[in-house]
Design a protein around this motif. Structure first.
Motif, PDB file in Angstrom:
ATOM      1  N   ALA A   1       0.846  -1.196   0.000  1.00  0.00           N
ATOM      2  CA  ALA A   1       0.000   0.000   0.000  1.00  0.00           C
ATOM      3  C   ALA A   1       0.886   1.254   0.000  1.00  0.00           C
ATOM      4  N   MET A   2       2.044   1.157   0.667  1.00  0.00           N
ATOM      5  CA  MET A   2       2.947   2.300   0.711  1.00  0.00           C
ATOM      6  C   MET A   2       3.538   2.588  -0.681  1.00  0.00           C
ATOM      7  N   ASP A   3       3.892   1.536  -1.422  1.00  0.00           N
ATOM      8  CA  ASP A   3       4.389   1.731  -2.796  1.00  0.00           C
ATOM      9  C   ASP A   3       3.363   2.510  -3.619  1.00  0.00           C
ATOM     10  N   VAL A   4       2.107   2.087  -3.478  1.00  0.00           N
ATOM     11  CA  VAL A   4       1.035   2.701  -4.258  1.00  0.00           C
ATOM     12  C   VAL A   4       0.825   4.153  -3.816  1.00  0.00           C
ATOM     13  N   ALA A   5       0.895   4.384  -2.508  1.00  0.00           N
ATOM     14  CA  ALA A   5       0.681   5.740  -1.980  1.00  0.00           C
ATOM     15  C   ALA A   5       1.811   6.675  -2.422  1.00  0.00           C
ATOM     16  N   VAL A   6       3.048   6.188  -2.373  1.00  0.00           N
ATOM     17  CA  VAL A   6       4.177   7.010  -2.815  1.00  0.00           C
ATOM     18  C   VAL A   6       4.051   7.317  -4.312  1.00  0.00           C
ATOM     19  N   ALA A   7       3.669   6.289  -5.091  1.00  0.00           N
ATOM     20  CA  ALA A   7       3.469   6.498  -6.525  1.00  0.00           C
ATOM     21  C   ALA A   7       2.437   7.602  -6.752  1.00  0.00           C
ATOM     22  N   LYS A   8       1.345   7.521  -6.014  1.00  0.00           N
ATOM     23  CA  LYS A   8       0.256   8.487  -6.148  1.00  0.00           C
ATOM     24  C   LYS A   8       0.766   9.899  -5.857  1.00  0.00           C
ATOM     25  N   SER A   9       1.615  10.021  -4.826  1.00  0.00           N
ATOM     26  CA  SER A   9       2.115  11.347  -4.451  1.00  0.00           C
ATOM     27  C   SER A   9       3.021  11.914  -5.549  1.00  0.00           C
TER      28      SER A   9
ATOM     29  N   VAL B   1       7.808  -8.972 -17.935  1.00  0.00           N
ATOM     30  CA  VAL B   1       6.569  -8.666 -17.217  1.00  0.00           C
ATOM     31  C   VAL B   1       6.970  -8.266 -15.814  1.00  0.00           C
ATOM     32  N   HIS B   2       6.602  -7.076 -15.389  1.00  0.00           N
ATOM     33  CA  HIS B   2       6.915  -6.660 -14.016  1.00  0.00           C
ATOM     34  C   HIS B   2       6.037  -5.483 -13.618  1.00  0.00           C
ATOM     35  N   PRO B   3       5.918  -5.250 -12.296  1.00  0.00           N
ATOM     36  CA  PRO B   3       5.192  -4.060 -11.849  1.00  0.00           C
ATOM     37  C   PRO B   3       5.927  -2.841 -12.397  1.00  0.00           C
ATOM     38  N   THR B   4       5.183  -1.864 -12.879  1.00  0.00           N
ATOM     39  CA  THR B   4       5.798  -0.730 -13.555  1.00  0.00           C
ATOM     40  C   THR B   4       5.098   0.549 -13.126  1.00  0.00           C
ATOM     41  N   LEU B   5       5.883   1.575 -12.864  1.00  0.00           N
ATOM     42  CA  LEU B   5       5.308   2.889 -12.578  1.00  0.00           C
ATOM     43  C   LEU B   5       5.181   3.662 -13.881  1.00  0.00           C
ATOM     44  N   ILE B   6       3.983   4.179 -14.146  1.00  0.00           N
ATOM     45  CA  ILE B   6       3.798   5.043 -15.316  1.00  0.00           C
ATOM     46  C   ILE B   6       3.097   6.322 -14.873  1.00  0.00           C
ATOM     47  N   SER B   7       3.262   7.360 -15.668  1.00  0.00           N
ATOM     48  CA  SER B   7       2.618   8.636 -15.371  1.00  0.00           C
ATOM     49  C   SER B   7       1.103   8.489 -15.424  1.00  0.00           C
TER      50      SER B   7
ATOM     51  N   THR C   1      15.953   0.563 -17.826  1.00  0.00           N
ATOM     52  CA  THR C   1      14.741   1.301 -17.477  1.00  0.00           C
ATOM     53  C   THR C   1      15.111   2.309 -16.398  1.00  0.00           C
ATOM     54  N   ARG C   2      14.155   3.150 -16.079  1.00  0.00           N
ATOM     55  CA  ARG C   2      14.320   3.993 -14.906  1.00  0.00           C
ATOM     56  C   ARG C   2      13.781   3.240 -13.687  1.00  0.00           C
ATOM     57  N   TYR C   3      14.184   3.679 -12.506  1.00  0.00           N
ATOM     58  CA  TYR C   3      13.774   3.003 -11.274  1.00  0.00           C
ATOM     59  C   TYR C   3      13.343   4.021 -10.230  1.00  0.00           C
ATOM     60  N   LEU C   4      12.358   3.615  -9.434  1.00  0.00           N
ATOM     61  CA  LEU C   4      12.019   4.369  -8.224  1.00  0.00           C
ATOM     62  C   LEU C   4      12.389   3.483  -7.039  1.00  0.00           C
ATOM     63  N   ILE C   5      13.250   4.012  -6.167  1.00  0.00           N
ATOM     64  CA  ILE C   5      13.773   3.214  -5.051  1.00  0.00           C
ATOM     65  C   ILE C   5      13.443   3.916  -3.744  1.00  0.00           C
TER      66      ILE C   5
ATOM     67  N   ASP D   1      16.889  -0.317   5.391  1.00  0.00           N
ATOM     68  CA  ASP D   1      16.163  -1.278   4.553  1.00  0.00           C
ATOM     69  C   ASP D   1      15.952  -0.682   3.157  1.00  0.00           C
ATOM     70  N   VAL D   2      16.105  -1.518   2.139  1.00  0.00           N
ATOM     71  CA  VAL D   2      15.681  -1.104   0.796  1.00  0.00           C
ATOM     72  C   VAL D   2      14.213  -1.510   0.698  1.00  0.00           C
ATOM     73  N   ALA D   3      13.345  -0.539   0.918  1.00  0.00           N
ATOM     74  CA  ALA D   3      11.924  -0.864   1.078  1.00  0.00           C
ATOM     75  C   ALA D   3      11.290  -1.315  -0.226  1.00  0.00           C
ATOM     76  N   SER D   4      11.688  -0.695  -1.338  1.00  0.00           N
ATOM     77  CA  SER D   4      11.158  -1.180  -2.615  1.00  0.00           C
ATOM     78  C   SER D   4      11.942  -0.633  -3.794  1.00  0.00           C
ATOM     79  N   VAL D   5      11.903  -1.416  -4.876  1.00  0.00           N
ATOM     80  CA  VAL D   5      12.561  -1.060  -6.133  1.00  0.00           C
ATOM     81  C   VAL D   5      11.542  -1.358  -7.231  1.00  0.00           C
ATOM     82  N   ILE D   6      11.064  -0.326  -7.897  1.00  0.00           N
ATOM     83  CA  ILE D   6      10.058  -0.549  -8.944  1.00  0.00           C
ATOM     84  C   ILE D   6      10.508   0.164 -10.213  1.00  0.00           C
ATOM     85  N   ARG D   7      10.372  -0.527 -11.352  1.00  0.00           N
ATOM     86  CA  ARG D   7      10.773   0.051 -12.639  1.00  0.00           C
ATOM     87  C   ARG D   7       9.770   1.129 -13.086  1.00  0.00           C
ATOM     88  N   VAL D   8      10.268   2.060 -13.864  1.00  0.00           N
ATOM     89  CA  VAL D   8       9.451   3.184 -14.338  1.00  0.00           C
ATOM     90  C   VAL D   8       9.529   3.213 -15.861  1.00  0.00           C
ATOM     91  N   GLU D   9       8.387   3.331 -16.546  1.00  0.00           N
ATOM     92  CA  GLU D   9       8.398   3.358 -18.012  1.00  0.00           C
ATOM     93  C   GLU D   9       7.626   4.554 -18.554  1.00  0.00           C
TER      94      GLU D   9
END
Lengths: 428, 428
Positions: free
Chosen positions: B233-241, B263-269, B346-350, B416-424
């Motif tokens: 939920a935190m990944d999603v909330a940070v993405a939203k912000s 195939v992977h979770p991806t952050l998009i605008s 790719t780009r990454y959000l960490i 802690d590395v809380a999360s690493v998500i690719r950005v496209e």
């Protein structure tokens, strides 16, 4: 696969799109050969003026008739546009056994029936993906993928100029005139923008889409048409406050066995997939019985996108030459009746400048009731001289709404019917 | 058009999709005949259990092999799914001269090459629109409409279950587990959701899409795969912000002549067209050299949408039987190399849980620099024990990023590395 065979291609016209087609036929030669089964060679290009820079002189001719009659030529690409001589040249190409790929929406919208019949009679193909929504593959989905389904409705943003203007009005609050000027300065609108802003271009595409969707003959004369030049910044602002957005939509739907086909400014919810189609992009939203809601999105115009659509068609007609077969026939289309606009039912958003005194709402509501137009919501904004009623109706026929508006105009309490805009995609 | 001719159809399997196909073949009989040029008659249905309610008993058999060998049958619909016996039955159908329509993504992703070669050798068609993105016509656009263009990249939301879960997480702030439970209770997720949430289903579709897009042979074993079960939920909330949204994307792209498919979770605008694809809807976003950006949107699963896609294919293969010709050949596909995931950029959000003290940012930045991963923005949120660094990188290789993360984990200042998500879709 026989890659030895060569198919000779003649092109009528060589403007922005034609030049790009000529370039891609050379640049993608090996891909095109692998995918069509034949080497595709551009051997003649018909132009009005021989002094063109980017095509080798020996390919050029001003005698377009000689191209469609040339026994060495197998396939014709038509990118001159307009009705004549395009129509006569294509008919002549068919009689000479050549398949044709065209981007000519005006011609198809007016003479599609004649052309499809002639193609069928001569056992050749007529492909026209580039004529509607530019590079967006919509011809094959409607003509082939959904052929076992029943399309119920098509709603398209099929004119990039008007969508650019409406996007600017929505995002910056600009007036129509200023947004149009911006579109013109960026090359998204012509010096004379009539064909775009008054919906003529969209109407031709609506006719082609309606024909494809319902496998019936529809011409541009069947299309009800209203442009966007009367849409004001206030209309857009009010829409925004209601979480709606104004789009110029081409709509074709089937009800009671009749086709309703129309182009007009339309309010849709901001959560509708079409609402996210911004600037000069196009999109076609399709609802069918089994497949449900679908949308096809992309660039609706421009040299390269249009050329891409033409090359996809060229490969298809070439493959038929190599391995036999023909594309779907359209000469056996039905002749479904066109529903008169007066009987078409939509919801409406109506803004009324009213006197700010007791009894106004009652008089207004009574007028709607008299014509059996049911009101969903009504909201008063402003006070005194700026009082305004914003009325959202349930679905009503165009005729009933027109009578209502006429009566509203004559009410003492109503100073002005500021605007009447149809609403789609929000239920009954 | 010869509407007298009858083509006999055999169907392998009769679950939700098969029952709907059987119903539509009867319900739309005259439309199907008009559009294919032949009456289509369902003459045999192969099932495991003869006690089915909605198909006439005399059509049913448990001997599936007898259907594909039946000399009276012209066309085969395969809706049993899975690898065997589907593979052997389809190969046998080809050897017996029958064209096949299938919805079997797992089989195509694993044995597509063998099947296309066998279809070609026997001069029959293999159509498979229903195998990717359900009812969305994507096969014909990629196989036919864009055949004269060059596809550069495909990004698809091709799994409705995960998109439903991610939509719920985005819109209500739910945790993954709760959103999954809601999806299960509404029938959008299986009791064992592994195939969906861990990306196996999407990976099979990614392989098929990559093959179509680049005219090259790609199997599911080529696909890098990461599911959504670690998205919080935190990944999603940070993405939203950050005005981003998390989607499970199937991505296939061509660079330096190699195919990257993953195939992977991806952050998009949030302004990307794919961001507006909600709940169980699917969409495929395509970028090509000439046509530019396109998107195809619709229902990715369900009996009726899948049946619609199968009937569209059935009409195509039937038309080829009536009037000659075959669909595009895929047996001559190239065998482009698959880029190893480590070299994919790719780009990454960490997100890093860090100690809240001077010098932390310097240590972190130095670690990125050491592996030549360029930082675009960095933001600290929270204080004290809740201090967190949110780092957005420029494009970096997967290998460089993995080394960076390993080193970050061993830093004193990083708890802690809380999360690493690719950005496209946001440039370099």
């Amino acid at each position: 696969m026989n890659s030895q065979k060569t198919l000779k291609v003649g092109m009528l016209g060589c403007g922005v799109v034609g030049s790009e087609v000529a370039r891609l036929i050379v640049a993608n030669q090996s891909d095109l050969a692998a995918r069509s089964g034949a080497k595709l060679e551009l051997v003649k290009v018909g132009v009005r003026n021989l002094n063109r820079a980017n095509i080798s002189k020996e390919l050029l001719t001003t005698d377009l008739e000689s191209i469609v009659k040339d026994a060495n030529i197998d396939l014709i690409i038509e990118v001159i546009g307009g009705i004549e001589p395009a129509r006569s040249l294509i008919l002549s190409a068919f009689e000479n056994g050549k398949s044709v790929v065209t981007a000519n929406k005006a011609l198809l919208a007016k003479h599609g029936g004649e052309l499809f019949a002639a193609a069928d009679k001569n056992g050749v193909d007529l492909y026209y993906e580039a004529s509607v929504a530019g590079a967006i593959p919509i011809l094959r989905p409607l003509r082939e993928s959904l052929v076992g389904d029943r399309v119920q409705r098509v709603m398209g943003i099929v004119n990039g100029t008007t969508n650019f203007i409406l996007t600017k009005m929505d995002e910056s609050g600009a007036a129509f005139g200023d947004a149009l000027k911006e579109a013109q300065s960026l090359g998204f609108a012509e010096a004379d923008p009539t064909a775009d802003v008054e919906g003529f271009d969209a109407a031709a595409k609506a006719a082609i889409l309606a024909g494809l969707a319902f496998h019936s003959r529809v011409t541009d004369a069947d299309v009800f048409r209203e442009g966007i030049s009367n849409i004001t910044a206030m209309d857009v602002a009010v829409a925004k406050s209601l979480d709606l957005v104004v789009k110029l939509l081409a709509i074709a739907e089937l009800s009671d066995g009749k086709i309703s086909v129309r182009v007009h400014p339309t309010l849709i919810s901001r959560s509708h997939p079409l609402a996210a189609v911004r600037e000069a992009f196009n999109a076609v939203f399709v609802e069918s019985e089994s497949a449900g809601a679908m949308m096809f999105y992309g660039r609706g115009a421009g040299g390269a996108p249009t050329a891409s659509a033409i090359l996809g068609d060229l490969v298809a007609v070439a493959r038929h030459r190599v391995s036999g077969g023909l594309g779907p026939r359209e000469s056996d289309y039905a002749d479904l009746a066109i529903a008169p606009m007066g009987s078409t039912k939509t919801r409406y958003l109506i803004r009324l400048d009213v006197a700010d005194r007791p009894g106004v709402l009652a008089a207004v509501a009574q007028t709607f009731a008299k014509h059996e137009v049911s009101i969903q919501t009504v909201r008063q904004t402003g006070r005194g001289d700026n009082a305004e009623l914003i009325v959202m109706t349930h679905k009503a026929s165009d005729a009933a709404l027109a009578s209502t508006v006429a009566d509203l105009s004559s009410l003492d309490a109503v100073k002005d019917v500021a605007s009447v805009i149809r609403v789609e995609g929000m239920g009954a």
